[in-house]
Design a protein around this motif. Structure first.
Motif, PDB file in Angstrom:
ATOM      1  N   ALA A  13       0.985  -1.470  -0.053  1.00 36.73           N
ATOM      2  CA  ALA A  13      -0.186   0.005  -0.020  1.00 36.73           C
ATOM      3  C   ALA A  13       0.809   1.352   0.021  1.00 36.73           C
ATOM      4  O   ALA A  13       0.353   2.249  -0.567  1.00 36.73           O
ATOM      5  N   GLU A  16       2.630   2.274  -3.362  1.00 39.48           N
ATOM      6  CA  GLU A  16       1.833   2.664  -4.458  1.00 39.48           C
ATOM      7  C   GLU A  16       1.867   4.319  -4.285  1.00 39.48           C
ATOM      8  O   GLU A  16       1.693   5.102  -5.312  1.00 39.48           O
ATOM      9  N   TYR A 151      -2.709   0.976   8.637  1.00 41.09           N
ATOM     10  CA  TYR A 151      -3.230   0.353   7.474  1.00 41.09           C
ATOM     11  C   TYR A 151      -4.180  -1.081   7.618  1.00 41.09           C
ATOM     12  O   TYR A 151      -5.365  -0.779   7.331  1.00 41.09           O
TER      13      TYR A 151
END
Lengths: 283, 283
Positions: A13, A16, A151
């Motif tokens: 994540a 990205e 997260y």
């Protein structure tokens, strides 16, 4: 069975986001660049360097290396730092420490421009962690712990958090970051009396004791989230954390494995800081 | 009845040490000097200034004052700071804050030479509190709390300490100082859930909530030491702390009164910093 908090999911994540930011910066003619300064041939430095170099490549961040002999003089190292400070093409600097004993580490650490201090080695960055001001960058390992909590949607507000360890690299900054996230934070260390009973009270535990298996079944309780910062090698030569995983995992709610937990997130946090440092040059 | 931890006893002991140090420095031709910079005519600034001036006189420390109008420009104030930085006759500087809104407080705070930063307003001093390095000076109020614990021989090692409040001026630095003294430290704040049960667990409690009577009988237990940092004015116009003294005092072991507790020690800590700053110029 406890939920595994996996570094690779957090890293994916983060990566990205970092890639998108790199593309945006490159569109504006800025090429985010990390400079690694390594003194000597310490194995763990070389291993971390390998990981950071690879992560930079994956994320489109340039990586320069300055390798100096173990007997480099203080003047020489300071002049290298002065050069990278002045180089507008370099956005972040990673200098491996501890440095050889003949060098004055504190003087060298503080010679770096805080704006390029992506690994929190200057007093300026340290004060930023403490004051909450946007000076420099926080240390990568405790920030990796926070990225894991974020997260997995683990809200800290009003929770009891215990940090095991009071080092400047992990324990103290992790405590400050958890306070900022509105947790009620307790810091334990080697002088703590009856640590198991203190740790058992927590909702969230960050373990940075620096010794294998310190936190065993007697420390934990159902419902807890355990973040294990430790990286040790056990008697069988295998990597392990500061938490006795096999004992603790069946009891708690969520836990980071070692390897595959905090450590794997740290490199992306570092590269993220380089990209953020590059972005700040445009601000 | 709880033992009263009296500021005047701590201050008397501190003052003896400071006077001896002043005499020694004067023997070496150094005249410890504080410079107070005040912007505008804020009443609480003037009141603190009066106390500091008097304490300086008592202790043989010189005190210069620079009074600036409330509409002083940023450039003007920065040039005053530059001047005191360069003046070898001035060892410590006290600048009252908060500054008027048109001034950039962070820029001004960090313009001061950390060596003269006797009230912990620079990021350098802040990082010193956090890292434990000998940079600048810690903030006077939390240090006054530590002086009280030391004077009354209250050992912190292995004790549970709770700090109520997470401000940069008291709560966070007090937590760092207590960790350094080997206490197991918990920081509570407005987002803490069930604060009474957390505070009740402590051996030592430092209350810096900033609101009168926050800590009442429901927060405390026999055996505790309570340090009250609060300075408030109650409905009858009398000074009071953050602790509901009349309720709490019969339960605990030791407590600081307000007034007559922490506040009265702070000024001597400040003057002690000036003398220490002067001594460091000889080192």
């Amino acid at each position: 069975m406890a939920k595994r908090l996996l570094g690779k999911e957090v890293t994916a994540a983060l990566n990205e986001k970092i890639k998108a930011q790199v593309a945006e910066l490159q569109g504006k003619g800025v090429n985010p660049t990390l400079c690694i300064i390594r003194v000597g041939e310490n194995e763990s430095d070389i291993s971390y360097e390998r990981g950071a170099t690879k992560r930079c490549e994956t994320l489109g961040v340039a990586c320069e290396k300055i390798l100096l002999p173990a007997d480099v003089s203080q003047e020489e190292l300071l002049s290298v730092i002065d050069k990278v400070n002045k180089d507008p093409q370099i956005h972040g600097v990673l200098l491996f420490r501890p440095l050889p004993k003949h060098l004055n580490q504190s003087v060298i650490e503080n010679a770096l421009d805080p704006a390029k201090d992506v690994d929190c080695m200057t007093d300026g960055s340290m004060s930023g962690v403490f004051t909450g001001k946007n000076v420099g960058f926080p240390p990568c390992t405790p920030q990796a712990c926070m990225e894991i909590l974020d997260y997995y949607g683990i809200d800290c507000t009003g929770k009891k958090a215990v940090v095991v360890g009071r080092s400047l690299v992990v324990g103290k900054p992790a405590a400050m970051m958890l306070i900022k996230k509105n947790a009620t934070v307790t810091v334990c260390h080697t002088k703590t009396v009856d640590m198991p009973s203190v740790v058992k009270e927590a909702d969230i535990v960050i373990v940075a004791a620096g010794r294998a298996g310190v936190v065993d079944a007697s420390y934990v309780a159902p419902g807890q989230t355990i973040i294990d910062v430790g990286i040790n090698v056990n008697a069988e030569g295998k990597l392990c954390g500061d938490v006795a995983f096999d004992e603790v995992e069946p009891i708690v709610d969520a836990i980071t494995p070692v390897p595959g937990g905090v450590g794997s997130v740290t490199t992306s946090v570092l590269v993220g800081h380089v990209v953020e440092a590059a972005a700040r040059t445009l601000a």
